[in-house]
Design an enzyme around this catalytic site. Structure first.
Site, PDB file in Angstrom:
ATOM      1  N   ASP A 152     -12.291 -62.958  -4.296  1.00  0.00           N
ATOM      2  CA  ASP A 152     -11.891 -64.280  -4.145  1.00  0.00           C
ATOM      3  C   ASP A 152     -11.828 -64.898  -5.435  1.00  0.00           C
ATOM      4  O   ASP A 152     -12.653 -65.359  -6.348  1.00  0.00           O
ATOM      5  CB  ASP A 152     -13.464 -64.930  -3.497  1.00  0.00           C
ATOM      6  CG  ASP A 152     -13.151 -65.712  -2.210  1.00  0.00           C
ATOM      7  OD1 ASP A 152     -12.044 -65.900  -1.647  1.00  0.00           O
ATOM      8  OD2 ASP A 152     -14.145 -65.793  -1.578  1.00  0.00           O
ATOM      9  N   ARG A 178     -14.301 -65.347  -8.978  1.00  0.00           N
ATOM     10  CA  ARG A 178     -15.407 -64.542  -9.035  1.00  0.00           C
ATOM     11  C   ARG A 178     -15.235 -63.866 -10.299  1.00  0.00           C
ATOM     12  O   ARG A 178     -16.064 -63.024 -10.829  1.00  0.00           O
ATOM     13  CB  ARG A 178     -15.639 -63.367  -7.998  1.00  0.00           C
ATOM     14  CG  ARG A 178     -15.325 -63.847  -6.497  1.00  0.00           C
ATOM     15  CD  ARG A 178     -16.424 -65.034  -6.155  1.00  0.00           C
ATOM     16  NE  ARG A 178     -16.364 -65.492  -4.948  1.00  0.00           N
ATOM     17  CZ  ARG A 178     -16.798 -66.532  -4.397  1.00  0.00           C
ATOM     18  NH1 ARG A 178     -17.539 -67.397  -5.342  1.00  0.00           N
ATOM     19  NH2 ARG A 178     -16.878 -66.844  -3.273  1.00  0.00           N
ATOM     20  N   ARG A 219      -9.693 -77.318  -3.229  1.00  0.00           N
ATOM     21  CA  ARG A 219      -9.259 -75.856  -3.179  1.00  0.00           C
ATOM     22  C   ARG A 219      -7.808 -75.884  -2.434  1.00  0.00           C
ATOM     23  O   ARG A 219      -7.173 -74.974  -2.444  1.00  0.00           O
ATOM     24  CB  ARG A 219     -10.459 -75.369  -2.368  1.00  0.00           C
ATOM     25  CG  ARG A 219     -11.606 -74.797  -3.284  1.00  0.00           C
ATOM     26  CD  ARG A 219     -12.761 -74.558  -2.248  1.00  0.00           C
ATOM     27  NE  ARG A 219     -12.456 -72.999  -1.718  1.00  0.00           N
ATOM     28  CZ  ARG A 219     -12.941 -72.531  -0.799  1.00  0.00           C
ATOM     29  NH1 ARG A 219     -14.061 -73.093  -0.022  1.00  0.00           N
ATOM     30  NH2 ARG A 219     -12.728 -71.373  -0.297  1.00  0.00           N
ATOM     31  N   LYS A 252      -5.941 -67.955   4.791  1.00  0.00           N
ATOM     32  CA  LYS A 252      -7.274 -68.557   5.187  1.00  0.00           C
ATOM     33  C   LYS A 252      -7.219 -70.084   5.197  1.00  0.00           C
ATOM     34  O   LYS A 252      -6.431 -70.641   4.659  1.00  0.00           O
ATOM     35  CB  LYS A 252      -8.404 -67.943   4.132  1.00  0.00           C
ATOM     36  CG  LYS A 252      -8.437 -68.410   2.966  1.00  0.00           C
ATOM     37  CD  LYS A 252      -9.374 -67.739   2.151  1.00  0.00           C
ATOM     38  CE  LYS A 252      -9.605 -68.372   0.893  1.00  0.00           C
ATOM     39  NZ  LYS A 252     -10.592 -67.687  -0.120  1.00  0.00           N
ATOM     40  N   HIS A 253      -8.213 -70.469   6.017  1.00  0.00           N
ATOM     41  CA  HIS A 253      -9.111 -70.059   6.902  1.00  0.00           C
ATOM     42  C   HIS A 253      -8.284 -70.274   8.414  1.00  0.00           C
ATOM     43  O   HIS A 253      -8.594 -71.404   8.777  1.00  0.00           O
ATOM     44  CB  HIS A 253     -10.374 -70.518   7.100  1.00  0.00           C
ATOM     45  CG  HIS A 253     -10.913 -70.398   5.435  1.00  0.00           C
ATOM     46  ND1 HIS A 253     -10.931 -71.271   4.576  1.00  0.00           N
ATOM     47  CD2 HIS A 253     -11.881 -69.586   4.755  1.00  0.00           C
ATOM     48  CE1 HIS A 253     -11.636 -71.066   3.470  1.00  0.00           C
ATOM     49  NE2 HIS A 253     -12.149 -69.865   3.868  1.00  0.00           N
ATOM     50  N   HIS A 275     -20.874 -72.354   5.273  1.00  0.00           N
ATOM     51  CA  HIS A 275     -21.771 -71.335   4.660  1.00  0.00           C
ATOM     52  C   HIS A 275     -23.375 -71.736   4.950  1.00  0.00           C
ATOM     53  O   HIS A 275     -24.170 -70.946   5.095  1.00  0.00           O
ATOM     54  CB  HIS A 275     -21.729 -71.487   3.178  1.00  0.00           C
ATOM     55  CG  HIS A 275     -20.395 -71.069   2.509  1.00  0.00           C
ATOM     56  ND1 HIS A 275     -19.392 -71.892   2.521  1.00  0.00           N
ATOM     57  CD2 HIS A 275     -20.217 -69.836   2.217  1.00  0.00           C
ATOM     58  CE1 HIS A 275     -18.421 -71.128   1.931  1.00  0.00           C
ATOM     59  NE2 HIS A 275     -18.819 -69.839   1.636  1.00  0.00           N
ATOM     60  N   ASP A 314     -14.316 -64.423   8.535  1.00  0.00           N
ATOM     61  CA  ASP A 314     -14.974 -64.865   7.297  1.00  0.00           C
ATOM     62  C   ASP A 314     -16.374 -64.132   7.130  1.00  0.00           C
ATOM     63  O   ASP A 314     -16.586 -63.365   8.014  1.00  0.00           O
ATOM     64  CB  ASP A 314     -15.237 -66.546   7.189  1.00  0.00           C
ATOM     65  CG  ASP A 314     -15.163 -67.021   5.974  1.00  0.00           C
ATOM     66  OD1 ASP A 314     -15.402 -66.336   4.727  1.00  0.00           O
ATOM     67  OD2 ASP A 314     -15.161 -68.359   5.744  1.00  0.00           O
TER      68      ASP A 314
END
Length: 339
Positions: free
Chosen positions: A63, A71, A140, A170-171, A183, A253
């Protein structure tokens, strides 16, 4: 036998248990997170270890969107801009300039990813930002305008290809209306089908030839009031494969997100039964991975076809002056441009 699953791993090198488990399960791919990436050299060694273990050029995802989702720490690569900033460029300086910036941003993100050994980037995020929605999307996303999102998403994907990475749309079919973070909870979208089609679904339809896609853990009440897209054959068959026309390799996901319920075996089985080609489990927890693996099996014939088509599009990035590439991007994004 390649299994229809992507796993994370716990640390910066593989444990003996992980080596035995991954060798036995033979997952389609892996995904890395900040916990796995201390230095560029160490991360490259980890990627080599994973590929050597499975005896093939296994896809390794990361990611690396730019902005708050990366990351790779700043001591590996510089902090990259959020996609919302490129969307602002489109509105203030014109779409042509923003498309060039998005393509260069994609190439930079792709080359960053290849620097550490990854060859798939979990971008572009082509969700259409909606006013008042949860900020899990926020900057984002490129824009609230689906046409801008589609154009910049295409440019970013082209850049990722040039940088040596496969992109993931995505998504799918759209996360921009979520009023909570998937999440932590299950978002529900009550917008009518016509509104979804003209806004949320539009960028995915425009980019339906992207080789990989990632589902949204969101209930679209106008389509299926009972199941989130990841677990809904109606959303996958009628919307993702039908209305949107996406024929790429479709992954879930992260199965460990709290939007989903049930055991990890049930989550994996349900996703694959609904029509996902691959399931994604990210946190590296061995007990959870064992449970996920129970719900998985070999790639279906269609998934194998889509996988072969996707992986055939991987190419080595050409030699380039990275400093000049970054200078051009900075000149496009300089503050005077946005004033």
């Amino acid at each position: 036998m390649v299994r229809n699953v992507i796993f994370g791993c716990e640390g910066q090198s593989l444990t003996a248990d992980e080596k035995a488990f991954f060798s036995d399960t033979n997952p389609w791919g892996f995904i890395l997170f900040r916990r796995n990436c201390e230095t560029a050299e160490q991360t490259r060694i980890l990627c080599t270890e994973l590929r050597t273990l499975l005896g093939r050029n296994v896809p390794i995802l990361i990611d690396h969107e730019g902005g708050r989702v990366s990351r790779l720490s700043p001591h590996i690569v510089p902090k990259r801009v959020a996609m919302g900033e490129i969307g602002e460029l489109a509105e203030k300086a014109g779409l042509d300039k923003a498309e060039e910036a998005a393509r260069i941003a994609g190439e930079i993100l792709g080359r960053d990813s290849r620097l550490v050994g990854c060859n798939v980037n979990c971008a572009p995020m082509i969700d259409v930002r909606q006013p008042g929605a949860h900020d899990i999307v926020g900057d984002r996303a490129f824009s609230e305008d689906p046409e801008i999102v589609a154009k910049l998403g295409r440019a970013l994907a082209d850049g990722l290809f040039a940088g040596g990475c496969l992109p993931i749309a995505k998504h799918i079919p759209g996360h921009g209306r979520a009023m909570c973070d998937s999440h932590l909870d299950l978002p529900r979208v009550c917008e009518a089908g016509e509104g979804l089609d003209s806004t949320d679904f539009a960028p995915f339809r425009a980019l339906n030839d992207i080789p990989l896609g990632m589902t949204a853990h969101i209930v679209y009440e106008a389509v299926d009031p009972d199941q989130p897209a990841t677990l809904s054959s109606k959303v996958i068959d009628d919307i993702i494969r039908g209305q949107i026309g996406f024929d790429g390799l479709l992954m879930t996901d992260d199965l460990s997100m709290k939007a989903l319920t049930g055991s990890f075996t049930e989550r994996a089985e349900g996703s694959l039964k609904a029509g996902c080609d691959l399931v994604l489990h990210c946190n590296g927890d061995m007990a959870e991975m064992v449970a996920v693996a129970i719900g998985c099996g070999p790639l279906s014939a269609e998934a194998a076809r889509r996988s072969e088509k996707a992986l055939s599009q991987l190419r080595e990035p050409s030699a380039i002056d990275m400093a000049k590439l970054e200078e051009r991007f900075a000149s496009l994004m300089e503050p005077s441009t946005l004033s």
